[in-house]
Design a protein around this motif. Structure first.
Motif, PDB file in Angstrom:
ATOM      1  N   VAL A 331       1.103  -1.169   0.004  1.00 25.63           N
ATOM      2  CA  VAL A 331       0.155  -0.087   0.192  1.00 25.63           C
ATOM      3  C   VAL A 331       0.980   1.151   0.135  1.00 25.63           C
ATOM      4  O   VAL A 331       1.766   1.348   0.952  1.00 25.63           O
ATOM      5  N   ILE A 332       0.687   2.140  -1.003  1.00 27.33           N
ATOM      6  CA  ILE A 332       1.525   3.376  -0.962  1.00 27.33           C
ATOM      7  C   ILE A 332       0.779   4.383  -0.227  1.00 27.33           C
ATOM      8  O   ILE A 332      -0.383   4.578  -0.324  1.00 27.33           O
ATOM      9  N   MET A 333       1.680   5.087   0.682  1.00 29.01           N
ATOM     10  CA  MET A 333       0.900   6.096   1.512  1.00 29.01           C
ATOM     11  C   MET A 333       1.630   7.349   0.691  1.00 29.01           C
ATOM     12  O   MET A 333       2.955   7.433   0.715  1.00 29.01           O
ATOM     13  N   ALA A 334       0.866   8.197   0.497  1.00 31.19           N
ATOM     14  CA  ALA A 334       1.042   9.511  -0.451  1.00 31.19           C
ATOM     15  C   ALA A 334       0.819  10.851   0.316  1.00 31.19           C
ATOM     16  O   ALA A 334       0.012  10.606   1.246  1.00 31.19           O
ATOM     17  N   SER A 335       1.277  11.784  -0.084  1.00 35.37           N
ATOM     18  CA  SER A 335       1.048  13.230   0.207  1.00 35.37           C
ATOM     19  C   SER A 335      -0.313  13.530  -0.258  1.00 35.37           C
ATOM     20  O   SER A 335      -0.753  13.421  -1.431  1.00 35.37           O
ATOM     21  N   GLY A 336      -1.378  14.036   0.366  1.00 38.15           N
ATOM     22  CA  GLY A 336      -2.668  14.348   0.024  1.00 38.15           C
ATOM     23  C   GLY A 336      -2.509  15.274  -0.983  1.00 38.15           C
ATOM     24  O   GLY A 336      -1.854  16.459  -0.870  1.00 38.15           O
ATOM     25  N   GLY A 337      -3.447  15.091  -2.075  1.00 34.09           N
ATOM     26  CA  GLY A 337      -3.185  16.128  -3.402  1.00 34.09           C
ATOM     27  C   GLY A 337      -2.351  15.469  -4.557  1.00 34.09           C
ATOM     28  O   GLY A 337      -2.680  16.138  -5.604  1.00 34.09           O
ATOM     29  N   TYR A 338      -1.565  14.519  -4.316  1.00 33.30           N
ATOM     30  CA  TYR A 338      -0.772  13.783  -5.297  1.00 33.30           C
ATOM     31  C   TYR A 338      -1.852  13.328  -6.311  1.00 33.30           C
ATOM     32  O   TYR A 338      -2.929  12.709  -5.687  1.00 33.30           O
ATOM     33  N   PRO A 339      -1.720  13.142  -7.446  1.00 34.42           N
ATOM     34  CA  PRO A 339      -0.644  13.733  -8.293  1.00 34.42           C
ATOM     35  C   PRO A 339      -0.809  15.006  -8.894  1.00 34.42           C
ATOM     36  O   PRO A 339       0.175  15.244  -9.631  1.00 34.42           O
ATOM     37  N   VAL A 340      -1.538  15.778  -8.309  1.00 33.56           N
ATOM     38  CA  VAL A 340      -1.478  17.094  -8.803  1.00 33.56           C
ATOM     39  C   VAL A 340      -0.640  18.084  -7.979  1.00 33.56           C
ATOM     40  O   VAL A 340       0.485  18.347  -8.262  1.00 33.56           O
ATOM     41  N   SER A 341      -1.182  18.453  -6.937  1.00 31.48           N
ATOM     42  CA  SER A 341      -0.160  19.305  -5.997  1.00 31.48           C
ATOM     43  C   SER A 341      -0.334  18.959  -4.549  1.00 31.48           C
ATOM     44  O   SER A 341      -1.564  18.597  -3.997  1.00 31.48           O
ATOM     45  N   TYR A 342       0.749  18.978  -3.779  1.00 29.72           N
ATOM     46  CA  TYR A 342       0.480  18.619  -2.606  1.00 29.72           C
ATOM     47  C   TYR A 342       1.874  19.173  -1.676  1.00 29.72           C
ATOM     48  O   TYR A 342       2.661  19.922  -2.101  1.00 29.72           O
ATOM     49  N   GLU A 343       1.553  19.230  -0.418  1.00 26.71           N
ATOM     50  CA  GLU A 343       2.483  19.914   0.452  1.00 26.71           C
ATOM     51  C   GLU A 343       3.658  19.146   1.020  1.00 26.71           C
ATOM     52  O   GLU A 343       3.413  17.665   0.859  1.00 26.71           O
ATOM     53  N   LYS A 344       4.773  19.338   1.393  1.00 29.25           N
ATOM     54  CA  LYS A 344       5.909  18.495   1.883  1.00 29.25           C
ATOM     55  C   LYS A 344       6.502  18.874   2.964  1.00 29.25           C
ATOM     56  O   LYS A 344       6.167  20.033   3.379  1.00 29.25           O
ATOM     57  N   LYS A 396      -2.915  -3.115   8.634  1.00 25.15           N
ATOM     58  CA  LYS A 396      -2.707  -3.210   9.714  1.00 25.15           C
ATOM     59  C   LYS A 396      -1.497  -2.374  10.223  1.00 25.15           C
ATOM     60  O   LYS A 396      -1.620  -1.336  11.090  1.00 25.15           O
ATOM     61  N   ASP A 397      -0.298  -2.432   9.368  1.00 23.55           N
ATOM     62  CA  ASP A 397       0.771  -1.470   9.733  1.00 23.55           C
ATOM     63  C   ASP A 397       0.434  -0.202   9.089  1.00 23.55           C
ATOM     64  O   ASP A 397       1.225   0.764   9.625  1.00 23.55           O
ATOM     65  N   VAL A 398      -0.110  -0.015   7.942  1.00 26.24           N
ATOM     66  CA  VAL A 398      -0.406   1.403   7.551  1.00 26.24           C
ATOM     67  C   VAL A 398      -0.868   2.255   8.541  1.00 26.24           C
ATOM     68  O   VAL A 398      -0.689   3.285   8.692  1.00 26.24           O
ATOM     69  N   GLU A 399      -2.119   1.790   9.409  1.00 26.12           N
ATOM     70  CA  GLU A 399      -2.648   2.549  10.386  1.00 26.12           C
ATOM     71  C   GLU A 399      -1.666   2.901  11.437  1.00 26.12           C
ATOM     72  O   GLU A 399      -2.031   3.808  12.333  1.00 26.12           O
ATOM     73  N   LYS A 400      -0.439   2.210  11.474  1.00 26.16           N
ATOM     74  CA  LYS A 400       0.411   2.830  12.523  1.00 26.16           C
ATOM     75  C   LYS A 400       1.367   3.801  12.183  1.00 26.16           C
ATOM     76  O   LYS A 400       2.237   4.149  12.919  1.00 26.16           O
ATOM     77  N   ILE A 401       1.210   4.086  10.793  1.00 27.33           N
ATOM     78  CA  ILE A 401       2.305   5.153  10.463  1.00 27.33           C
ATOM     79  C   ILE A 401       1.571   6.550  10.310  1.00 27.33           C
ATOM     80  O   ILE A 401       0.549   6.401   9.724  1.00 27.33           O
ATOM     81  N   HIS A 402       2.057   7.481  10.383  1.00 33.53           N
ATOM     82  CA  HIS A 402       1.424   8.708  10.630  1.00 33.53           C
ATOM     83  C   HIS A 402       2.086   9.872   9.910  1.00 33.53           C
ATOM     84  O   HIS A 402       3.362  10.096  10.153  1.00 33.53           O
ATOM     85  N   PHE A 403       1.669  10.749   9.144  1.00 28.22           N
ATOM     86  CA  PHE A 403       2.142  12.062   8.904  1.00 28.22           C
ATOM     87  C   PHE A 403       1.126  12.922   8.337  1.00 28.22           C
ATOM     88  O   PHE A 403      -0.012  12.596   7.869  1.00 28.22           O
ATOM     89  N   THR A 404       1.054  14.341   8.485  1.00 29.42           N
ATOM     90  CA  THR A 404       0.025  15.184   8.042  1.00 29.42           C
ATOM     91  C   THR A 404      -0.332  15.060   6.875  1.00 29.42           C
ATOM     92  O   THR A 404       0.599  14.996   5.889  1.00 29.42           O
ATOM     93  N   ASN A 405      -1.811  15.064   6.258  1.00 28.33           N
ATOM     94  CA  ASN A 405      -2.166  15.067   5.099  1.00 28.33           C
ATOM     95  C   ASN A 405      -1.996  13.755   4.276  1.00 28.33           C
ATOM     96  O   ASN A 405      -1.891  13.753   3.023  1.00 28.33           O
ATOM     97  N   VAL A 406      -1.769  12.766   4.909  1.00 31.07           N
ATOM     98  CA  VAL A 406      -1.723  11.401   4.421  1.00 31.07           C
ATOM     99  C   VAL A 406      -2.942  11.027   3.397  1.00 31.07           C
ATOM    100  O   VAL A 406      -3.841  11.210   3.824  1.00 31.07           O
ATOM    101  N   HIS A 407      -2.371  10.387   2.450  1.00 26.02           N
ATOM    102  CA  HIS A 407      -3.523   9.947   1.465  1.00 26.02           C
ATOM    103  C   HIS A 407      -3.199   8.346   1.102  1.00 26.02           C
ATOM    104  O   HIS A 407      -1.775   8.187   0.712  1.00 26.02           O
ATOM    105  N   TYR A 408      -3.891   7.519   1.282  1.00 21.70           N
ATOM    106  CA  TYR A 408      -3.780   6.267   0.672  1.00 21.70           C
ATOM    107  C   TYR A 408      -5.275   5.562   0.237  1.00 21.70           C
ATOM    108  O   TYR A 408      -6.085   6.015   0.893  1.00 21.70           O
ATOM    109  N   ARG A 409      -4.994   4.613  -0.770  1.00 18.19           N
ATOM    110  CA  ARG A 409      -6.225   3.647  -1.111  1.00 18.19           C
ATOM    111  C   ARG A 409      -6.658   2.688  -0.154  1.00 18.19           C
ATOM    112  O   ARG A 409      -5.744   2.346   0.467  1.00 18.19           O
ATOM    113  N   LYS A 410      -7.764   2.600   0.160  1.00 16.87           N
ATOM    114  CA  LYS A 410      -8.136   1.788   1.145  1.00 16.87           C
ATOM    115  C   LYS A 410      -8.452   0.314   0.509  1.00 16.87           C
ATOM    116  O   LYS A 410      -8.926  -0.801   1.146  1.00 16.87           O
TER     117      LYS A 410
END
Ligand code: AMP
Ligand code: GLY
Length: 417
Positions: A331-344, A396-410
């Motif tokens: 599962v890829i954890m991406a920055s919210g807004g990807y693939p257009v514009s996103y904060e980092k 299970k592990d995705v839910e244990k990893i955090h950063f602001t504005n995270v986006h991933y497919r469920k």
């Protein structure tokens, strides 16, 4: 043995982790790598396309083997430059990398050697492309000839969308010179499977099948991305189908490249559409897929560096390439807004211990802390006895990893169970 891996994403991290398992390896460099993976390799501040600097570095550090993992340095001929200084490497030379570098080349190759693919026409000017579209069946598929960061394919549902795609590529040059020539091809229906295959130009050894999820949002909605998650193997890819692909696609492609004096050595990526008239090639890539590598390599049992060395020496025949009889989900954890514009620049918090493997992509490191630094930030790969278990373990592990504005497919892998 000192090894360098050229590229900066999660795929490169997966290759690095696998190569590290070889006890002969004393040091691995990532050129340029990314902050998150620096626990597994020393990141070198040289861009993947800075060939001259790479060659200097390889010479000065006495690097003994180089893996060129990314498409653009392969298409540019980095392997040829390494060959000139006598350093063994993994990946096709420039003459062979054209199989990904030019869609016109690959389509013409398939036509010449009767390898099943979508019917197509090549256009060198916009007038003839637009004229063709007047009577072309819809939907249709417009492809820029050259590399376009995975964005050079437009599925047009009607004539207006198709005309816009042609003008964007050929007049507005949204993909630069990559869109000077375009391929317009038949829209294929079916399900997609990726097969990565090791080849030394003589024999071909396919890896376990996989499938990417390219759209940004659940249920395959939203924009196309570099890939939001993968599973392996694809449960629809039966032994019979694998046999058919071997006979009609894999072996004929390797032989065709040899006949053209473009012997392909490395990992050849077969993007396949399984249609009701049998499997057809959608695209070739001259390298491991990203994030396909992140599910296929964790299942590989045979030593990766041994395979790569055997390919360099054209002795792949002697290696028994084996995979675990298990499933993997990334599962890829991406920055919210990807693939257009996103904060980092957001800190990534990881638990002490995870059962999954983490492959870092768009990240940087500062004072031992890892921060987001790109669209696709990291991939979480879990293995299970079956696909359902692999998917559950990964989330299970995705839910244990955090950063602001995270986006991933469920829903990664959901359509396969
Ligand atoms: P590519 O950038 O070549 O990987 O293509 C992106 C995606 O476009 C593929 O994964 C397919 O889903 C789709 N695609 C490409 N060519 C065709 C085609 N001829 N028919 C249907 N879908 C296609
Ligand atoms: N995941 C698709 C690619 O690597 O081209």
């Amino acid at each position: 043995m000192k090894v360098a891996v050229i590229g900066n994403g999660g795929r490169e991290h997966a290759i690095i982790k696998k190569i590290k398992e070889n006890s002969k390896v004393s040091k691995i460099y990532a050129i340029p790598g990314n902050g998150g993976l620096s626990k597994d390799a020393e990141c070198v501040n040289i861009g993947a396309l800075e060939t001259e600097k790479i060659i200097e570095f390889v010479k000065n550090e006495n690097i003994e083997f180089v893996v060129v993992a990314q498409d653009d340095p392969l298409v540019k001929g980095t392997v040829d430059e390494l060959e000139k200084i006598g350093v063994p490497s993994f990946g096709p030379n420039k003459a062979a990398a054209i199989i990904e570098g030019s869609k016109v080349f690959s389509k013409n190759l398939m036509k010449k050697y009767n390898i099943p693919t979508a019917a197509y026409e090549v256009f060198q000017d916009k007038e003839s492309a637009l004229e063709y579209l007047e009577t072309a069946p819809m939907p249709t598929v417009i492809k820029a000839d050259g590399l376009a960061l995975g964005k050079g394919v437009i599925i047009a549902n009607n004539k207006e969308e198709a005309q816009k795609a042609v003008l964007d590529m050929m007049e507005n040059k949204v993909f630069g010179e990559s869109g000077s020539n375009v391929v317009i091809e038949e829209f294929l229906e079916g399900y997609e499977v990726t097969v990565l295959a090791f080849t030394d130009g003589k024999v071909v050894k396919p890896m376990v099948s996989s499938s990417d999820h390219k759209r940004a949002l659940d249920n395959d909605e939203g924009l196309n991305t570099g890939g939001m998650g993968t599973i392996a193997p694809n449960p629809f890819y039966s032994k019979e189908l694998a046999g058919e692909c071997m006979e009609k696609i894999f072996i004929p492609t390797i032989n065709a490249m040899k006949m053209e004096n473009r012997t392909f050595k490395g990992c050849l990526y077969f993007g396949l559409m399984i249609t009701k008239n049998g499997p057809k090639v959608i695209e070739y890539n001259c390298r491991f897929g990203d994030p396909e590598a992140q599910v296929v390599l964790p299942l590989l049992e045979t030593d990766l560096l041994d395979i790569m060395t055997a390919i360099y020496n054209e002795k792949l025949e002697e290696i028994d390439v084996k995979f675990k009889e298990k499933s993997a989900c990334c599962v890829i954890m991406a920055s919210g807004g990807y693939p257009v514009s996103y904060e980092k620049g957001y800190e990534i918090t990881l638990p002490e211990k995870l059962d999954s493997e983490i492959f870092f992509a768009g990240t940087k490191i500062e004072n031992d802390k890892i921060y987001t630094n790109g669209g696709r930030v990291l991939g979480v790969t879990a293995i299970g006895d079956n696909l359902k278990e692999a998917i559950e373990n990964s989330y299970k592990d995705v839910e244990k990893i955090h950063f602001t504005n995270v986006h991933y497919r469920k829903d990664i892998g959901k359509k396969y169970i």
